[in-house]
Structures are given as structure tokens and as C-alpha cells.
Design a protein around this motif. Structure first.
Motif, PDB file in Angstrom:
ATOM      1  N   HIS A  23       0.836  -1.206   0.000  1.00  0.00           N
ATOM      2  CA  HIS A  23       0.000   0.000   0.000  1.00  0.00           C
ATOM      3  C   HIS A  23       0.871   1.257   0.000  1.00  0.00           C
ATOM      4  O   HIS A  23       0.581   2.218  -0.718  1.00  0.00           O
ATOM      5  N   ASN A  25       4.035   1.444  -1.014  1.00  0.00           N
ATOM      6  CA  ASN A  25       4.768   1.502  -2.282  1.00  0.00           C
ATOM      7  C   ASN A  25       3.900   2.059  -3.404  1.00  0.00           C
ATOM      8  O   ASN A  25       4.363   2.860  -4.217  1.00  0.00           O
ATOM      9  N   GLU A  26       2.647   1.658  -3.432  1.00  0.00           N
ATOM     10  CA  GLU A  26       1.748   2.157  -4.476  1.00  0.00           C
ATOM     11  C   GLU A  26       1.420   3.637  -4.264  1.00  0.00           C
ATOM     12  O   GLU A  26       1.501   4.438  -5.187  1.00  0.00           O
ATOM     13  N   LYS A  29       4.843   5.764  -4.427  1.00  0.00           N
ATOM     14  CA  LYS A  29       5.734   5.483  -5.563  1.00  0.00           C
ATOM     15  C   LYS A  29       7.158   5.159  -5.101  1.00  0.00           C
ATOM     16  O   LYS A  29       8.134   5.754  -5.537  1.00  0.00           O
ATOM     17  N   ASN A  31       9.691   1.668  -3.340  1.00  0.00           N
ATOM     18  CA  ASN A  31       9.856   0.220  -3.428  1.00  0.00           C
ATOM     19  C   ASN A  31      10.430  -0.314  -2.118  1.00  0.00           C
ATOM     20  O   ASN A  31      11.468  -0.960  -2.111  1.00  0.00           O
TER      21      ASN A  31
END
Length: 192
Positions: A23, A25-26, A29, A31
């Protein structure tokens, strides 16, 4: 059934400590991997203000909790324990996600005696009020404080974000099988 009662944290203990990462990471943006999280405060792991993170988290909280994967072996161990011990889930989650939490327990087919969402990481008084004999946690300072204040064993699930030293009543485990082995050794004599 005995009257031995366990206090059990939910997030990062019953659920995977990686639950938030997809969640984050999305949304931001990035990693991030679990190994990148060296402190419980996630805002230390990537460039985001505490305010922005908190605002995002409050909106994302229900979906995060609804989709959190359960830790390997947690279901089997907790199901076996339910036959012998009282299971009191005590979480820092707020009451605003009680329905999501209850739905998740139902989906996972996890049985319990009690679930309490206290809305704070300070679990000492709740654990004391319920008279728990051992506690299960992933947050380092919670584990230490509960152990020292209540003089009970606290099983601390090892993660990169909880590596500070611990007192002797805090027992580090890597998984639910290790937790079960320790509990069975320590509490099996109490069951008659």
C-alpha cells in the motif's frame, strides 16, 4: 480449557509485518522492502512528512486491514491454542475499524475470546485489566514495557524494526512455530 489468558497484538504479529508495504509503495511510488524498515516509525524509511503519512494512513486503514495477510502458521497455532487458552487480541487499532477487524477474523476463521481495539500503543493497562499471563507483540518498546510493568513473558516477533536489546522476560521468536514451542514448554505444566 484453563484460565491461562494470552494478550495478542494483531498487526505485525498475527498479520504479516509486510502488510503495509504494498500500500505504501503504491501510494508513495517507492519500493520499500521489510529490510528497509529499521524503526517502527515508517516515516523514517522514506521521504514523507508525518502529517502526509498520517492523512494517507487514516484513509487507507480499512483496506490495509481488510487485505492484510496472516502470518505463516498463525492460524494453526492459534486454533490449537483456542482449545487450551483464552485468546485476547489487544490492538492499537482504533474502534473505527472494528467491523473490518471482525470481518478479517471471520475470513481467516480465527477464533477468539475477546478483541479490543484501544486506539493507542499503550497496552499495559488493558493487558493488566484482562489479567493476561503472556503477551505477543512486534513493537519493541511495547514488549519491553509490558514485560517489565506486568512481570509477564512477552513473545516478540523478530523484525528489522525491533532489534534493540531486550530484557530476559522478552523472548524473541522468528515465527509462530517458535512461539508455540516456547509456550508449550512454559505453560504445558499449567494445563491439567
Amino acid at each position: 480449557m484453563t484460565n491461562i489468558r494470552f494478550g495478542i497484538d494483531i498487526d505485525g504479529t498475527v498479520t504479516s509485518p509486510t502488510s503495509l508495504l504494498p500500500h505504501i509503495n503504491e501510494a508513495f511510488k517507492c519500493n520499500l522492502q521489510l529490510e528497509d524498515i529499521k524503526e517502527y516509525d515508517l516515516t523514517k524509511a522514506f521521504p514523507v512528512s508525518e502529517k502526509d503519512f498520517y492523512e494517507w494512513f487514516k484513509k487507507a486503514e480499512p483496506i490495509i486491514y481488510a487485505t492484510s495477510p496472516i502470518q505463516p502458521d498463525a492460524h494453526a497455532v492459534l486454533s490449537a491454542w483456542k482449545e487450551k487458552y483464552e485468546l485476547y487480541f489487544i490492538s492499537a487499532r482504533g474502534d473505527n475499524v472494528m467491523d473490518v477487524t471482525l470481518d478479517w477474523f471471520k475470513q481467516q476463521e480465527l477464533l477468539y475470546d475477546h478483541i479490543e481495539l484501544i486506539g493507542t500503543h499503550n497496552k499495559i493497562e488493558t493487558a493488566r485489566r484482562h489479567g493476561v499471563h503472556a503477551f505477543f507483540e512486534d513493537k519493541h518498546d511495547n514488549a519491553v514495557e509490558i514485560s517489565e510493568e506486568l512481570d509477564i513473558p512477552v513473545i516478540l516477533f523478530n523484525t528489522p524494526y525491533n532489534q534493540l536489546p531486550v530484557p530476559s522476560r522478552v523472548i524473541r521468536v522468528n515465527n509462530w512455530i517458535e512461539a508455540n514451542n516456547w509456550i508449550e514448554k512454559e505453560f504445558s505444566m499449567s494445563i491439567k
